[in-house]
Write a protein that holds these residues in place. Structure first.
Motif, PDB file in Angstrom:
ATOM      1  N   SER A   1       0.820  -1.197   0.000  1.00 27.56           N
ATOM      2  CA  SER A   1       0.000   0.000   0.000  1.00 27.56           C
ATOM      3  C   SER A   1       0.863   1.259   0.000  1.00 27.56           C
ATOM      4  O   SER A   1       0.468   2.280  -0.529  1.00 27.56           O
ATOM      5  CB  SER A   1      -0.938  -0.012   1.189  1.00 27.56           C
ATOM      6  OG  SER A   1      -0.232   0.131   2.390  1.00 27.56           O
ATOM      7  N   VAL A   2       2.042   1.188   0.593  1.00 24.03           N
ATOM      8  CA  VAL A   2       2.949   2.337   0.604  1.00 24.03           C
ATOM      9  C   VAL A   2       3.389   2.659  -0.820  1.00 24.03           C
ATOM     10  O   VAL A   2       3.378   3.814  -1.247  1.00 24.03           O
ATOM     11  CB  VAL A   2       4.175   2.050   1.498  1.00 24.03           C
ATOM     12  CG1 VAL A   2       5.188   3.162   1.417  1.00 24.03           C
ATOM     13  CG2 VAL A   2       3.744   1.831   2.934  1.00 24.03           C
ATOM     14  N   ARG A   3       3.737   1.638  -1.544  1.00 26.46           N
ATOM     15  CA  ARG A   3       4.164   1.803  -2.936  1.00 26.46           C
ATOM     16  C   ARG A   3       3.045   2.422  -3.779  1.00 26.46           C
ATOM     17  O   ARG A   3       3.270   3.338  -4.562  1.00 26.46           O
ATOM     18  CB  ARG A   3       4.553   0.433  -3.488  1.00 26.46           C
ATOM     19  CG  ARG A   3       5.142   0.438  -4.853  1.00 26.46           C
ATOM     20  CD  ARG A   3       5.544  -1.006  -5.201  1.00 26.46           C
ATOM     21  NE  ARG A   3       6.528  -1.037  -6.229  1.00 26.46           N
ATOM     22  CZ  ARG A   3       6.228  -1.065  -7.530  1.00 26.46           C
ATOM     23  NH1 ARG A   3       4.981  -1.056  -7.915  1.00 26.46           N
ATOM     24  NH2 ARG A   3       7.182  -1.081  -8.428  1.00 26.46           N
ATOM     25  N   ASP A   4       1.833   1.933  -3.602  1.00 28.57           N
ATOM     26  CA  ASP A   4       0.686   2.442  -4.355  1.00 28.57           C
ATOM     27  C   ASP A   4       0.407   3.912  -4.039  1.00 28.57           C
ATOM     28  O   ASP A   4       0.032   4.681  -4.913  1.00 28.57           O
ATOM     29  CB  ASP A   4      -0.560   1.608  -4.066  1.00 28.57           C
ATOM     30  CG  ASP A   4      -0.419   0.171  -4.547  1.00 28.57           C
ATOM     31  OD1 ASP A   4       0.400  -0.069  -5.467  1.00 28.57           O
ATOM     32  OD2 ASP A   4      -1.119  -0.697  -4.006  1.00 28.57           O
ATOM     33  N   THR A   5       0.586   4.300  -2.781  1.00 23.54           N
ATOM     34  CA  THR A   5       0.360   5.682  -2.376  1.00 23.54           C
ATOM     35  C   THR A   5       1.347   6.622  -3.060  1.00 23.54           C
ATOM     36  O   THR A   5       0.975   7.705  -3.507  1.00 23.54           O
ATOM     37  CB  THR A   5       0.479   5.829  -0.848  1.00 23.54           C
ATOM     38  OG1 THR A   5      -0.407   4.903  -0.226  1.00 23.54           O
ATOM     39  CG2 THR A   5       0.127   7.225  -0.398  1.00 23.54           C
ATOM     40  N   VAL A   6       2.596   6.213  -3.170  1.00 25.55           N
ATOM     41  CA  VAL A   6       3.610   7.036  -3.838  1.00 25.55           C
ATOM     42  C   VAL A   6       3.251   7.201  -5.312  1.00 25.55           C
ATOM     43  O   VAL A   6       3.266   8.310  -5.845  1.00 25.55           O
ATOM     44  CB  VAL A   6       5.014   6.407  -3.690  1.00 25.55           C
ATOM     45  CG1 VAL A   6       6.026   7.121  -4.568  1.00 25.55           C
ATOM     46  CG2 VAL A   6       5.458   6.454  -2.238  1.00 25.55           C
ATOM     47  N   ILE A   7       2.912   6.123  -5.979  1.00 26.05           N
ATOM     48  CA  ILE A   7       2.589   6.172  -7.407  1.00 26.05           C
ATOM     49  C   ILE A   7       1.328   6.997  -7.653  1.00 26.05           C
ATOM     50  O   ILE A   7       1.265   7.786  -8.593  1.00 26.05           O
ATOM     51  CB  ILE A   7       2.449   4.740  -7.966  1.00 26.05           C
ATOM     52  CG1 ILE A   7       3.813   4.037  -7.939  1.00 26.05           C
ATOM     53  CG2 ILE A   7       1.886   4.750  -9.379  1.00 26.05           C
ATOM     54  CD1 ILE A   7       3.771   2.568  -8.244  1.00 26.05           C
ATOM     55  N   LYS A   8       0.318   6.828  -6.788  1.00 26.09           N
ATOM     56  CA  LYS A   8      -0.937   7.559  -6.938  1.00 26.09           C
ATOM     57  C   LYS A   8      -0.726   9.079  -6.817  1.00 26.09           C
ATOM     58  O   LYS A   8      -1.435   9.850  -7.443  1.00 26.09           O
ATOM     59  CB  LYS A   8      -1.930   7.093  -5.870  1.00 26.09           C
ATOM     60  CG  LYS A   8      -3.312   7.705  -6.007  1.00 26.09           C
ATOM     61  CD  LYS A   8      -4.294   7.074  -5.044  1.00 26.09           C
ATOM     62  CE  LYS A   8      -3.984   7.553  -3.637  1.00 26.09           C
ATOM     63  NZ  LYS A   8      -4.999   7.121  -2.660  1.00 26.09           N
ATOM     64  N   ASN A   9       0.275   9.494  -6.051  1.00 30.69           N
ATOM     65  CA  ASN A   9       0.549  10.917  -5.867  1.00 30.69           C
ATOM     66  C   ASN A   9       1.615  11.455  -6.821  1.00 30.69           C
ATOM     67  O   ASN A   9       2.207  12.497  -6.575  1.00 30.69           O
ATOM     68  CB  ASN A   9       0.956  11.193  -4.415  1.00 30.69           C
ATOM     69  CG  ASN A   9      -0.223  11.117  -3.483  1.00 30.69           C
ATOM     70  OD1 ASN A   9      -1.153  11.899  -3.607  1.00 30.69           O
ATOM     71  ND2 ASN A   9      -0.202  10.168  -2.576  1.00 30.69           N
TER      72      ASN A   9
END
Length: 69
Positions: free
Chosen positions: A1-9
């Protein structure tokens, strides 16, 4: 989920490492052990505040440290 948050932003992942489960130097929220995870990424400056806010809402994350290189 941390990885996804970075990519989403709007960030890009350069390198990610899982250091595994380790004993904490001092208890954090009554936890004595935790999983360490390192993520090297690039992102726009305004995305950092969004990332920090989303990490504070995630109950699975005890502590974060975002540094600039």
């Amino acid at each position: 989920s941390v990885r996804d948050t970075v990519i989403k932003n709007g960030g890009n992942i350069k390198k990610e490492e899982s250091w595994g489960k380790k004993q904490l130097v001092y208890p954090v929220k009554k936890f004595k052990e935790g999983y360490y995870y390192k993520l090297d990424f690039t992102s726009p400056a305004d995305a950092i505040t969004k990332l920090e806010a989303s990490y504070k809402l995630n109950q699975d994350i005890l502590r974060t440290m975002i540094t600039r290189r």
